[in-house]
Scaffold this active site. Structure first.
Site, PDB file in Angstrom:
ATOM      1  N   MET A  57       0.946  -1.312   0.095  1.00 33.27           N
ATOM      2  CA  MET A  57       0.103   0.373   0.325  1.00 33.27           C
ATOM      3  C   MET A  57       1.074   1.643   0.015  1.00 33.27           C
ATOM      4  O   MET A  57       1.520   1.700   0.595  1.00 33.27           O
ATOM      5  CB  MET A  57      -1.199  -0.202   0.994  1.00 33.27           C
ATOM      6  N   GLN A  88       8.532  -5.172  -3.626  1.00 31.29           N
ATOM      7  CA  GLN A  88       7.508  -4.800  -4.619  1.00 31.29           C
ATOM      8  C   GLN A  88       7.865  -3.902  -5.183  1.00 31.29           C
ATOM      9  O   GLN A  88       8.273  -2.700  -5.394  1.00 31.29           O
ATOM     10  CB  GLN A  88       6.471  -4.303  -3.817  1.00 31.29           C
ATOM     11  N   CYS A 119      -2.246  -3.392  -8.440  1.00 30.55           N
ATOM     12  CA  CYS A 119      -2.566  -1.897  -8.707  1.00 30.55           C
ATOM     13  C   CYS A 119      -3.339  -1.012  -9.287  1.00 30.55           C
ATOM     14  O   CYS A 119      -3.126  -1.524 -10.670  1.00 30.55           O
ATOM     15  CB  CYS A 119      -0.909  -0.672  -8.539  1.00 30.55           C
ATOM     16  N   LYS A 172       1.673 -10.269  -7.396  1.00 30.43           N
ATOM     17  CA  LYS A 172       0.513  -9.622  -6.918  1.00 30.43           C
ATOM     18  C   LYS A 172      -0.303  -9.933  -8.106  1.00 30.43           C
ATOM     19  O   LYS A 172       0.115  -8.309  -9.102  1.00 30.43           O
ATOM     20  CB  LYS A 172       0.965  -8.242  -5.715  1.00 30.43           C
ATOM     21  N   ASN A 219      -6.487 -12.561  -0.950  1.00 28.42           N
ATOM     22  CA  ASN A 219      -6.239 -11.102  -0.652  1.00 28.42           C
ATOM     23  C   ASN A 219      -7.633 -10.304  -0.985  1.00 28.42           C
ATOM     24  O   ASN A 219      -8.333 -10.278  -1.986  1.00 28.42           O
ATOM     25  CB  ASN A 219      -5.124 -10.206  -1.319  1.00 28.42           C
ATOM     26  N   GLY A 220      -7.976  -9.809   0.142  1.00 28.34           N
ATOM     27  CA  GLY A 220      -9.537  -8.669   0.058  1.00 28.34           C
ATOM     28  C   GLY A 220     -10.806  -8.868   1.176  1.00 28.34           C
ATOM     29  O   GLY A 220     -10.847 -10.651   1.042  1.00 28.34           O
ATOM     30  N   ARG A 225      -5.861  -3.151   4.046  1.00 31.10           N
ATOM     31  CA  ARG A 225      -6.764  -2.179   4.240  1.00 31.10           C
ATOM     32  C   ARG A 225      -7.671  -2.437   6.260  1.00 31.10           C
ATOM     33  O   ARG A 225      -7.802  -1.555   6.740  1.00 31.10           O
ATOM     34  CB  ARG A 225      -7.809  -1.833   3.619  1.00 31.10           C
TER      35      ARG A 225
END
Length: 310
Positions: free
Chosen positions: A1, A57, A88, A127, A188-189, A213
């Protein structure tokens, strides 16, 4: 992030149970061309002694740049892997045909992975998302191509680029990716607490989960998730501990970047730390305008006093 997972925040997450983290996204081209002493890249690549395994990353769309960046970064002796961000959704990233824009060009994505694997001294991971939009979900095809090119592991965010972070993450699509490839897949998510972590693992069949998040203002989430998987009870930290952690976060950020830059970086974190508390709308506005740590200390002390008196 981007703008969040710096060394101070990661240190707190590791302390509270995180097993592996990534740096903020590093532009391959920017890294190769920036002056060696430029603060932007010095800060992006900095790490603390208390951190655990850390992947660097990178993002970009030019195979030669990605290859050279992977080689140089892997030689630094700071990281455990090179993670290529092909997920992203930010416009400034996809506008340069990087990030999730690569979901639309599988041959280019595979070539980038192949070049990075060839150049890197470390494992190369990817990713990704499940596709560009609902009409072009191609996660399985994409995953097969990048793992055939040498990717050692995948992290799959269960949304399309068009969704950004809206709607519900499609864990079933992540499960299809896990079943289609032989490398480890991390889900993820929409992992917000212990219960959602257990459900995500059940639906996807993944042995590892990536948190984004959900950890904002709540680095204790890693501890909560581990308790859930161990069948243990979990008690959320008292408000006093949350405020103490917020202040510690601010102190460490200022010690690292100086008060002006440190406070600018901390404003968003402070807002996340106080989220969910009653009557914080006005306080959040004042925190967003704070220019010194002493001002923040006074504001949080007032909030803490009110909470304890009630």
């Amino acid at each position: 992030m981007a703008g969040i997972t710096d060394q101070v925040f990661r240190g707190l997450c590791f302390e509270k149970g995180c097993d592996l983290a990534t740096t903020e996204m590093v532009s391959a081209q920017g890294f190769l061309t920036a002056p060696k002493d430029r603060n932007a890249y010095r800060f992006l690549l900095a790490r603390q002694e208390n951190e655990g395994p850390l992947a660097v990353q990178i993002f970009g769309s030019v195979p030669e740049h990605m290859e050279m960046a992977a080689a140089r970064l892997s030689e630094m002796g700071l990281f455990s892997a090179v993670d290529i961000n092909m997920g992203c959704p930010a416009q400034k990233v996809v506008g340069g045909q990087s990030g999730s824009a690569l979901m639309k060009d599988i041959p280019l994505a595979a070539e980038i992975v192949k070049r990075c694997v060839r150049a890197s001294l470390l494992p190369v991971t990817v990713k990704m998302r499940i596709g560009w939009d609902e009409d072009s979900i191609n996660a399985v095809e994409f995953a097969k191509a990048v793992t055939d090119a040498g990717a050692a592991a995948l992290t799959v965010h269960g949304r399309t680029r068009k969704q950004q972070y809206s709607g519900k993450a499609n864990w079933e699509e992540i499960a299809k990716v896990r079943e289609a490839v032989s490398v480890p897949v991390t889900a993820n998510g929409d992992i917000w607490d212990g219960a959602s972590a257990l459900e995500c693992a059940k639906v996807t069949g993944c042995a590892s989960l990536a948190i984004g998040r959900g950890a904002l203002g709540n680095p204790w989430l890693f501890r909560e998730i581990k308790a859930a998987f161990n069948g243990e009870a979990y008690e959320k930290p008292p408000f006093e501990e949350i405020m103490e952690t917020a202040l510690r976060h601010g102190r460490e950020m200022i010690a690292w970047k100086g008060e002006k830059s440190g406070m600018l970086e901390m404003r968003k974190h402070l807002g996340w730390y106080v989220t969910g508390q009653r009557g914080v709308a006005k306080l959040r506005t004042r925190l967003n305008l704070a220019t010194s740590l002493s001002e923040v200390e006074q504001l949080l002390a007032t909030l803490l006093r009110r909470e304890t008196e009630e």
